[in-house]
Structures are given as C-alpha cells and as structure tokens.
Design a protein around this motif. Structure first.
Motif, mmCIF file in Angstrom:
data_model
loop_
_atom_site.group_PDB
_atom_site.id
_atom_site.type_symbol
_atom_site.label_atom_id
_atom_site.label_comp_id
_atom_site.label_asym_id
_atom_site.label_seq_id
_atom_site.Cartn_x
_atom_site.Cartn_y
_atom_site.Cartn_z
ATOM 1 N N SER A 13 11.297 -13.421 -35.388
ATOM 2 C CA SER A 13 11.595 -11.830 -35.148
ATOM 3 C C SER A 13 12.799 -11.557 -34.413
ATOM 4 O O SER A 13 13.556 -12.282 -33.899
ATOM 5 N N THR A 48 12.604 -15.848 -46.713
ATOM 6 C CA THR A 48 13.033 -14.600 -46.227
ATOM 7 C C THR A 48 14.627 -14.088 -46.530
ATOM 8 O O THR A 48 15.433 -14.924 -46.863
ATOM 9 N N HIS A 50 17.724 -12.310 -45.210
ATOM 10 C CA HIS A 50 18.483 -11.732 -43.819
ATOM 11 C C HIS A 50 19.491 -10.906 -44.335
ATOM 12 O O HIS A 50 20.197 -10.874 -45.252
ATOM 13 N N ILE A 60 18.727 -9.730 -39.223
ATOM 14 C CA ILE A 60 17.171 -9.270 -39.145
ATOM 15 C C ILE A 60 16.404 -9.811 -40.478
ATOM 16 O O ILE A 60 17.118 -9.931 -41.457
ATOM 17 N N ASN A 61 15.087 -9.887 -40.392
ATOM 18 C CA ASN A 61 14.392 -10.248 -41.567
ATOM 19 C C ASN A 61 13.944 -9.124 -42.299
ATOM 20 O O ASN A 61 13.568 -8.160 -41.792
ATOM 21 N N LYS A 62 14.750 -8.560 -43.452
ATOM 22 C CA LYS A 62 14.698 -7.706 -44.097
ATOM 23 C C LYS A 62 13.504 -7.503 -45.008
ATOM 24 O O LYS A 62 12.829 -6.684 -45.438
ATOM 25 N N SER A 107 10.189 -6.288 -38.874
ATOM 26 C CA SER A 107 11.140 -7.339 -39.153
ATOM 27 C C SER A 107 10.670 -8.594 -38.509
ATOM 28 O O SER A 107 11.137 -9.738 -38.533
ATOM 29 N N ASP A 233 10.421 -2.945 -30.788
ATOM 30 C CA ASP A 233 10.254 -4.069 -31.705
ATOM 31 C C ASP A 233 9.486 -5.271 -30.849
ATOM 32 O O ASP A 233 8.507 -5.901 -31.263
#
Length: 321
Positions: A13, A48, A50, A60-62, A107, A233
C-alpha cells in the motif's frame, strides 16, 4: 511461531510499502509491470503495475493481473474483471480454487497463499521459509539473497531485488495501455528528502494521519508527494473475509526463556515486559526476565532533542512520550 502449517500474507500500500510474506518490510519503486508474488511452478502469478508519481522517486500500485489455472483476471480502475474464469470476488476479495486469495482497494493490495505454498514463493513479496528463520526473504529472481543493509528501498535493493522481478512486454499480463513499459533510458528512482518541497505539510500530516499501524507510512507518503490525499488512503483496511494476518516471528536468538526476542516470535507471552532508559541515555529494550538485563536483552543509545515516542501500544496507539 509461524510454521509451514499456517497461511501467509503479503500486503502492499502507499507509495508502496510492502509487508512481505516473512513479515519483513520493503519499499519497491519503479514503473511498469512486476511480479508481486508467484508460486514456484508459476501456475499462480500475481503481477502489479507500478506507476511513478511526483518526481519519479516513488510509485503506487496502479493495477493487478493474476494468472491462474482457470485463466487471467485483472483489477484496473478500481474494478475486478474475472472474464469467464468463474473466479468469485465477493466483498472485494477474490478467492481461487487452490485456496489463494487476493484483495485490492484503490492502490492497496493483499495476497494470501495457503500453507502448501510454504518455501515455494517468490516476487516482491519475498520468500516464506520458516526453516531459514526468514533470512532469505529478499531473494531475487535469480535466486540470490539481496543485502539491504537495513534499508530496503532505492539503491541496490531497487537494482538487485526489485528490478529482477520487472517484466517485459512478452511476460506481462497487462496490455500496453493498462501498464505501459518504462523507457529503458529513464534513470533509476532516486532517494528523496520527505517534505523538502512542502515543509509546512509535515505538521499537518502528523496531526491528520490516522493513528493506526500505517501512521508513519502515511506521514512518509505525504512527505514524498506533498499530497494530503494519503491521509484518506491510510484509513483503508483489509476486506473482512481475508481473515487475520498470520504474522511470522523475527529471527530468534538462541537463548532459553522468554526474553525480548524469543517472546516476539511466540504466539503469546505471559507476564509483563519491561523497557528501561537511563544515563545519556542507555536503553535496555523490551524484555520479560529481569535477570536478563545486560546479558540477553538488546540495547540502544537514542540521541537528539525534543519529544519522541518511548513506547506505544500498536492496537490503540496509546503511547509514552
């Protein structure tokens, strides 16, 4: 203690902060598709995507893409697409035939594997080998253990560990529009100084970030991006039917009894624990057996001026300053 008889979970996260299968932490950066977690036979693979933000130092995890024996499912733009796989994603958690679970909110990502995956996983979530006391958690895609020197972010951690799990266009499960490949000429993500561009936001972040287990990460995220949306978040929690996170122990010291270290590796420890600080100052960190002072406890010599958190209950964030 955690053994191969229990399931394992990894979470990712923020920008991003990973709690690996081993319970160790890391902060992988970069752009494009990466292997987050996979089985040894690569029959089950979680990728994932990025996306670099700000100056490019953090990401971030897109999006997510998951290869399963039933086919590929994806998480993009906040929605799951299971296609014709028959996979159920109830309550935000996708459950698979082999007992695997994957959840995503914004994310934030959680991956849970059954005990049959013990010692048979790799990726940015690391390995899970209780028999090795998790000493090989940072094993890269080439089977080499990466030395993180106490700082699993940027530098050789990024180049030797993270980039080893980067994917090209042929191995990525994403389309080019879902997860663009990075320009090979782009410089690697470089360390940044939090709040360097927005020093006045530090006090705001410290006041507004929720005082949960992600409190410091929330402050770090605001400092890296100068964006207060990370406060919201940081309030995201794991979807309910993922269950409680199995937490592996730290590497124990070979000392009998229930001292500060071996106690941390047990399911529970009875009695009180004690921490002491004196002099300029000299600390004996938490231990349970008072006779162990100066022998089996660990020490520290924290310095500096101002207020510091001396001890804190992570459940309700009550602290002694």
């Amino acid at each position: 203690m955690s053994t191969c008889g229990s399931s394992m979970r990894c979470s990712s996260s923020g920008d991003p902060h990973n709690t690996m299968f081993s319970g160790k932490t890391s902060h992988p950066q970069g752009s494009g598709p990466f292997i987050l977690a996979q089985s040894a036979d690569k029959a089950f693979v979680v990728q994932t995507c990025h996306q670099a933000i700000g100056s490019g130092s953090v990401s971030i995890n897109k999006a997510l893409a998951i290869k399963t024996p039933q086919g590929v499912i994806k998480y993009t733009d906040g929605n799951w697409d299971v296609g014709s796989t028959g996979v159920s994603c109830t309550g935000g958690v996708c459950t698979f035939a082999g007992g695997e679970k994957v959840a995503a909110v914004g994310s934030s990502v959680w991956v849970e594997f059954p005990s049959s995956y013990c010692s048979k996983v790799s990726g940015l979530c690391g390995t899970f080998n209780p028999s090795a006391n998790f000493a090989d958690a940072y094993t890269n895609a080439n089977g080499l253990i990466t030395s993180v020197n106490g700082n699993p972010q940027w530098g050789t951690f990024q180049s030797d560990f993270v980039e080893s799990f980067a994917l090209d266009g042929t191995s990525s499960l994403f389309t080019a529009s879902e997860c663009p490949l990075p320009n090979p000429n782009n410089p690697p993500p470089l360390p940044l100084v939090p709040f360097a561009e927005c020093p006045l936001l530090k006090a705001v972040a410290e006041a507004k970030c929720p005082r949960n287990s992600r409190y410091q990460y929330c402050i770090d995220d605001v400092g890296a991006s100068c964006d207060l949306s990370w406060v919201t978040d940081a309030q995201v929690t794991v979807p309910g039917n993922m269950g409680g996170r199995p937490t592996p122990p730290p590497t124990p010291v070979p000392t009998p009894g229930c001292n500060w270290n071996t106690c941390g590796g047990m399911t529970s420890c009875g009695g009180e624990i004690t921490c002491s600080s004196s002099g300029d100052p000299h600390m004996h960190m938490f231990f349970q057996n008072s006779a162990a002072i100066g022998t089996t406890t660990t020490g520290g010599h924290p310095q500096g001026n101002g207020a510091f958190v001396f001890a804190e209950n992570l459940e309700d964030r009550k602290s002694v300053v």
